[in-house]
Design a protein around this motif. Structure first.
Motif, PDB file in Angstrom:
ATOM      1  N   SER A 140       0.870  -0.822   0.233  1.00  0.00           N
ATOM      2  CA  SER A 140      -0.031   0.123  -0.260  1.00  0.00           C
ATOM      3  C   SER A 140       0.913   1.037   0.138  1.00  0.00           C
ATOM      4  O   SER A 140       1.971   1.119   0.603  1.00  0.00           O
ATOM      5  N   THR A 207      -4.188  -2.106   4.911  1.00  0.00           N
ATOM      6  CA  THR A 207      -4.327  -0.539   3.597  1.00  0.00           C
ATOM      7  C   THR A 207      -4.113  -0.726   3.223  1.00  0.00           C
ATOM      8  O   THR A 207      -4.969   0.564   2.234  1.00  0.00           O
ATOM      9  N   ASN A 209      -6.155  -2.037   0.901  1.00  0.00           N
ATOM     10  CA  ASN A 209      -7.851  -1.778  -0.286  1.00  0.00           C
ATOM     11  C   ASN A 209      -8.226  -0.354  -0.216  1.00  0.00           C
ATOM     12  O   ASN A 209      -8.811  -0.637  -1.114  1.00  0.00           O
ATOM     13  N   GLU A 210      -7.246   0.343   0.447  1.00  0.00           N
ATOM     14  CA  GLU A 210      -7.743   1.342   0.742  1.00  0.00           C
ATOM     15  C   GLU A 210      -7.238   2.741   0.010  1.00  0.00           C
ATOM     16  O   GLU A 210      -7.535   3.739  -0.547  1.00  0.00           O
ATOM     17  N   ASP A 211      -6.151   2.255  -0.875  1.00  0.00           N
ATOM     18  CA  ASP A 211      -5.347   2.333  -1.960  1.00  0.00           C
ATOM     19  C   ASP A 211      -6.465   2.898  -3.669  1.00  0.00           C
ATOM     20  O   ASP A 211      -6.815   1.708  -3.653  1.00  0.00           O
ATOM     21  N   GLU A 213      -6.837   2.529  -7.619  1.00  0.00           N
ATOM     22  CA  GLU A 213      -6.149   1.736  -8.356  1.00  0.00           C
ATOM     23  C   GLU A 213      -4.989   2.343  -9.345  1.00  0.00           C
ATOM     24  O   GLU A 213      -4.516   1.606  -9.059  1.00  0.00           O
ATOM     25  N   LYS A 216      -2.123   1.284  -7.274  1.00  0.00           N
ATOM     26  CA  LYS A 216      -2.004  -0.102  -7.474  1.00  0.00           C
ATOM     27  C   LYS A 216      -1.658  -0.934  -8.838  1.00  0.00           C
ATOM     28  O   LYS A 216      -0.814  -1.254  -8.496  1.00  0.00           O
TER      29      LYS A 216
END
Length: 447
Positions: A140, A207, A209-211, A213, A216
């Protein structure tokens, strides 16, 4: 203004209001900071007009210190983006060190650069690098941002020639012990880097999944054909600032050395980096260069406003005489060495947390503690050196809404206030406590 417990009440209330306003009610940080600063000033007994004056002074004083650095940092960042310098450097580091331990790599890099380069400047320069590496290492961006920010913060508080430790050494009158403080600071920092790497891994797992697209995505662009000279605008300012820091200690009368010290000034060094970057863009159109400058100014605007208002909030606390009342409320007459270490740590922690500046907290506490050292069992070369680091450890806690560096980290990392508080601020607590435990351990072994 007000007694000690009244000030404590308003400090705690103001922090709660800032967290609720920004994280819970999603208000813009600038509005929240200004409103809370004004409310706190009035609550502490300042007349309305004086409250506004204090807020204005804090805003201007903060921007006077780092405003130009932020602007130049933003300009340099967009130039480096256009040159693809960060991607080139990221791929270079991956080829050399690999991606198996990205957090250890980042924390070591930040700790090294943070010794000569002021943490605000270094973070601005390295923020895009942490973003790029996050995509390539599949971790992340929050975790890489916290790693860079915290490792710079460690060096800022523990390793001379950063301003805080130097000021403490000066107040103690132990300039001849700078080398020992440096060595002990390095030893503690190495352990903190390991702790930070483990903490960053924990953050990344929670975290990722909080970034977004974009953050990532793995960078597939081919930078192998890019010329190595594109990293000069990034590397040269760091070298110049590092060189200037060292020469600033020497106090030489040599004209050449003085000239090198001058161009090692962070503003001058960053300006040189910007000019070199623009030169490397010589084949690009004038319109593109102007667009880059405009983009940088637009990016810098909100950061300058928020950082300046963070300074306003901190100034309100400083004007409240919190530090003086804290001194009067704590019995520091004991000559027991462990107690002096603990009291120094706690005082630095309270002052830092209340008014935001690590350097100010270190200066204030060292001035208070210095007379207690004389004649105590702490009055040794090792004892005073570790006391410097105990104060630096306390001044790490807690970096939050009244710390200008908190807002620099938050804005340049793309984190929300809630994310910054949960990851970066909590991290400063962990590092502060860990650092003090290590100081006490070293004193038990070596003192």
């Amino acid at each position: 203004m007000g007694d000690f417990y009244t000030i404590i009440f308003w400090i705690v209330l103001s922090i709660i209001l800032i967290i609720l306003g920004t994280a819970r009610f999603k208000l813009h940080p600038a509005i929240v900071l200004f409103s809370v600063a004004l409310l706190t000033a009035i609550g502490l007994g300042f007349p309305v007009i004086q409250s506004v004056e204090v807020i204005s002074f804090g805003f201007g004083n903060m921007l006077a210190n780092i405003g130009i650095l932020i602007l130049l940092g933003c300009v340099l960042a967009v130039i480096l983006e256009e040159l693809q310098s960060i991607k080139y450097l990221s791929n270079l580091f991956i080829r050399v060190f690999g991606l198996k331990k990205p957090f250890l790599l980042l924390s070591s890099l930040g700790g090294l650069i943070g010794i000569p380069v002021f943490c605000d400047v270094a973070y601005i320069i390295l923020s895009d690098f942490s973003k790029t590496l996050a995509g390539q290492a599949k971790v992340s961006r929050i975790s890489t941002s916290v790693t860079i920010a915290s490792s710079l913060y460690i060096a800022h508080n523990l390793i001379p020639p950063t301003p805080g430790p130097l000021a403490v050494i000066g107040n103690f009158g132990v300039a001849d012990q700078l080398g020992l403080v440096f060595l002990l600071g390095i030893i503690i920092s190495l352990f903190l880097v390991l702790i930070l790497s483990l903490y960053a891994q924990f953050i990344s797992r929670n975290t990722l999944n909080e970034d977004t697209e974009i953050e990532k995505e793995k960078d597939e662009s081919n930078t192998s054909k890019l010329p190595s000279k594109i990293i000069i605008p990034l590397i040269l300012p760091i070298i110049l600032i590092a060189n200037g820091s060292v020469l600033g200690i020497i106090n030489s009368d040599n004209v050449v050395l003085n000239a090198l010290e001058t161009i090692g000034n962070p503003i001058i060094a960053l300006a040189i980096g910007v000019l070199i970057g623009l030169f490397l863009l010589k084949r690009k159109s004038s319109e593109l260069k102007m667009d880059l400058i405009k983009k940088a100014i637009l990016q810098a605007g909100p950061i300058l406003v928020i950082t300046g208002l963070g300074g306003s909030y901190g100034q309100v606390i400083k004007e409240s005489a919190f530090s003086d009342l804290l001194i009067d409320s704590i019995n520091i007459q004991t000559q027991e060495p462990f107690m002096i270490l603990i009291i120094a740590y706690l005082m630095a922690f309270f002052i830092k947390t209340a008014q935001g500046s690590s350097t100010s907290a270190m200066i204030i506490v060292s001035a208070i503690i210095a007379p207690l050292i004389i004649g105590s069992t702490l009055d040794t070369v090792m004892g005073t050196s570790l006391l410097v680091l105990a104060i630096g450890s306390g001044a790490m806690m807690v970096s939050h809404s009244n710390d200008s560096y908190f807002w620099v980290v938050k804005e340049f990392s793309g984190m929300s206030v809630k994310q910054a508080l949960k990851s970066y601020s909590i991290g400063t607590i962990l590092l502060s406590v860990s650092s003090m435990v290590l100081v006490m351990l070293l004193f038990w072994i070596l003192g």
